[in-house]
Design a protein around this motif. Structure first.
Motif, short mmCIF file in Angstrom:
data_model
loop_
_atom_site.label_atom_id
_atom_site.label_comp_id
_atom_site.label_asym_id
_atom_site.label_seq_id
_atom_site.Cartn_x
_atom_site.Cartn_y
_atom_site.Cartn_z
N TYR A 443 -24.94 -7.91 5.82
CA TYR A 443 -25.14 -8.86 3.88
C TYR A 443 -26.82 -9.94 4.12
CZ TYR A 443 -21.56 -5.48 4.04
OH TYR A 443 -20.88 -5.02 4.40
N GLN A 444 -27.37 -9.76 3.10
CA GLN A 444 -28.02 -10.93 2.74
C GLN A 444 -28.24 -12.03 0.98
OE1 GLN A 444 -31.57 -8.37 2.10
NE2 GLN A 444 -31.89 -8.77 -0.33
N VAL A 445 -28.00 -13.42 1.18
CA VAL A 445 -28.16 -13.78 -0.28
C VAL A 445 -29.33 -13.97 -0.31
CG1 VAL A 445 -27.01 -16.02 -0.74
CG2 VAL A 445 -25.69 -14.59 0.61
N GLU A 446 -29.84 -14.43 -1.61
CA GLU A 446 -31.17 -14.77 -2.47
C GLU A 446 -31.00 -16.04 -3.07
OE1 GLU A 446 -33.87 -12.52 -3.66
OE2 GLU A 446 -32.63 -11.17 -4.09
N GLN A 447 -31.43 -16.50 -3.78
CA GLN A 447 -31.73 -17.22 -5.10
C GLN A 447 -32.86 -17.30 -5.98
OE1 GLN A 447 -31.37 -21.77 -4.55
NE2 GLN A 447 -29.65 -21.53 -6.23
N ILE A 448 -32.57 -17.08 -7.15
CA ILE A 448 -33.01 -16.49 -8.38
C ILE A 448 -33.66 -17.56 -8.90
CG2 ILE A 448 -33.75 -14.65 -7.51
CD1 ILE A 448 -32.07 -13.46 -9.69
N PHE A 449 -34.73 -18.06 -10.22
CA PHE A 449 -33.78 -18.87 -11.06
C PHE A 449 -34.59 -17.53 -12.50
CE2 PHE A 449 -34.52 -21.62 -6.96
CZ PHE A 449 -33.66 -22.35 -7.54
N TYR A 450 -34.07 -18.69 -13.71
CA TYR A 450 -34.00 -16.81 -15.07
C TYR A 450 -34.03 -18.50 -16.29
CZ TYR A 450 -29.14 -17.60 -15.35
OH TYR A 450 -27.60 -17.95 -15.90
N PRO A 451 -34.46 -18.30 -17.74
CA PRO A 451 -34.56 -19.21 -18.33
C PRO A 451 -33.57 -18.96 -19.09
CG PRO A 451 -36.56 -17.79 -18.64
CD PRO A 451 -36.14 -17.32 -17.34
N SER A 452 -32.77 -19.92 -20.00
CA SER A 452 -32.10 -19.70 -20.68
C SER A 452 -32.78 -19.70 -22.16
CB SER A 452 -30.58 -20.73 -21.01
OG SER A 452 -29.69 -20.57 -21.11
N LYS A 453 -31.56 -19.48 -23.21
CA LYS A 453 -31.90 -19.33 -24.29
C LYS A 453 -32.98 -20.49 -24.89
CE LYS A 453 -30.24 -17.84 -29.52
NZ LYS A 453 -29.26 -18.18 -30.54
N ASP A 454 -32.98 -21.61 -24.42
CA ASP A 454 -33.08 -22.69 -24.96
C ASP A 454 -34.55 -22.79 -23.83
OD1 ASP A 454 -31.88 -23.93 -23.04
OD2 ASP A 454 -30.37 -25.04 -24.20
N GLY A 455 -34.51 -22.31 -22.64
CA GLY A 455 -35.48 -22.37 -21.82
C GLY A 455 -35.39 -23.03 -20.09
N THR A 456 -33.94 -23.39 -20.81
CA THR A 456 -33.57 -24.83 -19.31
C THR A 456 -33.33 -23.69 -18.43
OG1 THR A 456 -31.51 -25.50 -21.00
CG2 THR A 456 -31.67 -25.42 -18.21
N ARG A 457 -34.28 -24.04 -17.80
CA ARG A 457 -33.92 -22.81 -15.79
C ARG A 457 -32.30 -22.98 -15.38
NH1 ARG A 457 -36.12 -25.06 -10.76
NH2 ARG A 457 -37.07 -22.95 -9.69
N ILE A 458 -32.19 -22.54 -14.85
CA ILE A 458 -31.07 -22.26 -14.54
C ILE A 458 -30.90 -21.43 -13.41
CG2 ILE A 458 -28.25 -20.95 -14.69
CD1 ILE A 458 -29.18 -22.95 -17.24
N PRO A 459 -30.32 -21.27 -11.86
CA PRO A 459 -30.75 -20.80 -10.89
C PRO A 459 -28.92 -20.31 -10.72
CG PRO A 459 -29.09 -22.84 -10.47
CD PRO A 459 -29.48 -22.85 -11.82
N MET A 460 -29.02 -18.64 -10.33
CA MET A 460 -28.40 -17.68 -9.07
C MET A 460 -28.34 -17.23 -8.40
SD MET A 460 -27.19 -14.01 -11.76
CE MET A 460 -28.89 -14.19 -12.64
N PHE A 461 -27.27 -17.02 -7.34
CA PHE A 461 -27.07 -16.43 -6.59
C PHE A 461 -27.06 -15.15 -6.29
CE2 PHE A 461 -26.16 -20.98 -5.44
CZ PHE A 461 -26.99 -21.09 -3.55
N VAL A 462 -27.66 -14.20 -6.13
CA VAL A 462 -27.73 -12.95 -5.88
C VAL A 462 -27.27 -12.16 -4.05
CG1 VAL A 462 -28.72 -10.87 -6.44
CG2 VAL A 462 -29.18 -12.47 -7.57
#
Length: 710
Positions: A443-462
């Motif tokens: 199994y593998q784990v990566e972390q990505i970042f995405y913009p929220s509605k107001d542009g704030t950078r949010i991390p997410m593990f997948v």
């Protein structure tokens, strides 16, 4: 979290037989709709299911409703394809040896162990190099395994262990004592502990704890709790002889966490009434007759005790440092001692701090991953502790002046491993490693970042199985919390592993409202900024879809407690974005949450509905109040438990009744209600497996994920 009474008849629509997967259900069990309407601040707020706030244990009408709903839900779940296979595989995956972080006291090592499928962890003790032996085994305490060993603490000399007993998932505790050498349970029994830990006096003569007055009027699991007091219990005496150590009866909403310093000199009490603002009180135990003193007054700062050295106390604080710093203060100085900066705010958020082997070990979160940093007691940086990879490290408890301590490490693809750490050499060695019936390396784990509605950078593990084909989008579980300064760092879940093994993706979004990036991150997701949390979660779902990881018809959202509120609110706001939603033990009535048990602690995050501005804002997103009739909703499986006295089940009862009464489409909108279980802690393995089997079967069916082959 389920009840299993006698099954009632259920009609399935658009399915040829019970053997076929049901797409729709009707009719739901009848629910009486009342006429209650509240009028705060000139508003008109209907509450037609107010009667479901009755205690399920004593209110026959509520009991009958629960029985009907439980039978209906159980009948539906029984039709889901692969449910039995999912449960069987989940049981196989669960069956491996597990350990918790040990506690070293004198020459004795204490730790909890589960052989695999035991309902409750067992407490072991190891005397020096001798073989470990069982000290406390809670598994025979009840037939259903729902009586648990809760908080426990060994005395400084390792002679005694004080421990709490948790009955059926409740937050109430009864504390007992066991003599370690003989295994004899002493007659001591201390009742009405709640929201408290145990901390031994340095001479091992007794322990400090917090308790409330005995509840009156038969509202043991619903009434609010006020005026917690700190007591000292001396070994071998009745509770009636316990000494009152500290009370703040003029501020009855305060609750008190307590800790005796490793050298036995100080009792430190951290008090809060809303989990946001904190006060630090200290008692010099070396001075007979000394009274507790407020060293840091109540204020808009979060505080943690990091240890002591003689007269000096070390404190982690957000004062002047949103990601926290460490200061020193003289506990003997009069008044409110001036604190001296010691370790400045760094790039990561301080999560924990302790003194081991004459140096600080500071656990930090850096992009929601653990980094453990070393410092001399004068604040000089001494590098980092090498960790096994990307994940979460926890533990590092003090052990007198000794350099040895223990910590755990885990990640989404890595079950908890226990390490022994030598602060003198900065070296870790494996103490206990699980022998699993699966290969974590697959199994593998990566972390990505995405913009929220107001542009704030949010991390997410997948996380998912290596080599998984994402070309067509994979069935995905999106999990979130977003509140109370609680951080979602990488952790291991057997249920999530089962989902990934079947070919699913697990995504965990680090939403605002949590503590991943310190006080500013928390503040950005609370009170009148709570909508940011929902926007962050919606943006996470949109990112998973736009990136091709999943599709809307393969996406399930899930969260518990404050995360249950998140799922309920987001489902109402964007019912088109998910195929299914699973809110667990959620806070669903944002108008009346302060009426029950722990609800009063939540006003720091949610505001106070007794205030017009707070109530108006909460009403705009309250899951119970904002269900959108005339809009097609995803399939919903809400879960709760009859003994949840943290988020009382009335929240989910009322929410489910409102869902079933609304015109929100034909997909099932169900509630799963567990017996003799609470908010989550102390739940026996057997009940956990049953619950997760139902959740995974529900999610797998609605996303089209094939269950394991039988």
């Amino acid at each position: 979290m389920i009840l299993r009474p006698v099954l009632l008849a259920m009609t399935l629509i658009s399915t040829p037989s019970l053997a076929a997967p049901p797409q729709t259900v009707a009719p739901y069990p009848a629910t009486e709709r009342g006429t209650v309407v509240d009028h705060p601040f000139g508003l008109a707020i209907p509450d037609p299911y107010r009667w479901l706030e009755g205690d399920v244990r004593t209110d026959a009408k509520v009991r009958a409703w629960v029985d009907g709903q439980s039978a209906f839900t159980e009948a539906y779940l029984a039709t889901l394809p692969g449910r039995a296979a999912i449960k069987a595989r989940l049981t196989e995956l669960w069956d491996f040896e597990k350990f918790a972080v040990p506690q070293l006291r004198g020459q004795r090592l204490f730790y909890r162990r589960n052989s695999g499928l035991q309902n409750q962890y067992v407490l072991y003790v190891q005397d020096g190099s001798a073989a470990p032996r069982i000290l406390i085994d809670p598994n025979p305490w009840s037939k259903d395994g729902a009586t648990a060993l809760a908080e426990w603490e060994a005395s400084q000399d390792g002679r005694y262990v004080a421990y709490g007993v948790q009955e059926g998932g409740t937050d109430w505790r009864t504390y007992h004592l066991v003599e370690v050498a003989t295994g004899k349970v002493l007659p001591d029994a201390v009742e009405w502990g709640k929201y408290s830990n145990i901390s031994w006096k340095g001479d091992s003569s007794g322990f400090f704890y917090g308790r409330y007055a005995k509840p009156e009027g038969g509202h043991l699991f619903t009434a609010g709790t006020l005026d917690q007091r700190v007591y000292f219990h001396k070994v071998g005496t009745p509770q009636s002889a316990d000494t009152l150590v500290y009370a703040a009866s003029d501020r009855p909403k305060l609750t008190h966490g307590l800790q005796v310093s490793e050298d036995g000199r100080w009792l430190v009490i951290l008090s809060t009434e809303d989990d946001v603002k904190t006060e630090l009180v200290a008692l010099d135990l070396a001075k007979p007759g000394a009274a507790p003193r407020i060293l840091i007054p109540y204020g808009d700062h979060e505080l943690q005790f990091a240890g002591s050295s003689g007269d000096t106390l070390f404190v982690v604080t957000t004062d002047g440092a949103p990601r926290k710093r460490i200061v020193a203060l003289d506990g003997t100085a009069p008044g409110h001692p001036v604190s001296t900066p010691l370790i400045a705010e760094g790039p990561g958020t301080i999560d924990s701090a302790s003194i081991v082997g004459g140096r600080f070990l500071i656990g930090t979160m850096e992009d929601a991953k653990s980094v453990v940093r070393r410092y001399a007691l004068d604040g000089t940086a001494e590098g980092v502790v090498a960790l096994p990879g990307i994940g979460t490290a926890a533990g590092f408890a003090e052990n007198g002046d000794g350099p040895l301590t223990y910590y755990s490490f885990a990640s989404y693809n890595r079950p908890t491993t226990i390490y022994r750490y030598d602060a003198a050499t900065n070296a870790s060695t494996i103490f206990k490693a699980p022998q699993t019936p699966f290969d974590p390396g697959q199994y593998q784990v990566e972390q990505i970042f995405y913009p929220s509605k107001d542009g704030t950078r949010i991390p997410m593990f997948v996380a998912h199985r290596k080599g998984l084909d994402l070309a067509a989008g994979a069935p995905t579980l999106l999990y979130g919390y977003g509140g109370f300064n609680i951080s979602l760092t990488p952790s291991f879940s057997v249920a999530w592993l089962d989902w990934m093994e079947m070919g699913g993706v697990v995504a965990v979004a680090n939403l605002r409202g949590g503590g991943e990036y310190g006080k500013a991150w928390h503040d950005a997701g609370k009170l009148d900024r709570k909508q940011n949390v929902f926007d962050d979660f919606i943006a996470a779902a949109e990112t998973l879809v736009s990136s091709g990881i999943t599709r809307k018809d393969k996406l399930v959202i899930n969260g518990g407690s404050n995360g249950g509120l998140l799922v309920g609110a987001v489902t109402n706001q964007r019912p088109d974005l998910f195929v299914a939603a699973i809110p667990q033990v959620g806070v669903m009535d944002m108008i009346r949450f302060t009426n029950w048990t722990a609800g009063r602690f939540w006003t720091g995050d949610y505001g106070d509905p007794a205030k017009e501005a707070d109530l108006t804002y909460n009403l705009a997103y309250s899951p119970y109040h904002t269900i959108r009739s005339g809009t097609a909703y995803p399939a919903i499986l809400a879960t709760t438990a009859d003994t949840d006295d943290r988020v009382v089940p009335a929240h989910s009862f009322k929410y489910a009744a409102a869902l079933q009464a609304a015109d929100i489409g034909p997909k099932p909108h169900l509630i799963r209600i567990e017996t003799r279980a609470g908010h989550g802690s102390g739940k026996p393995t057997s009940k956990a497996i049953e619950e997760y089997a139902d959740i995974l079967a529900f999610a797998a069916y609605w996303t089209g994920l094939a269950p394991p082959a039988k």
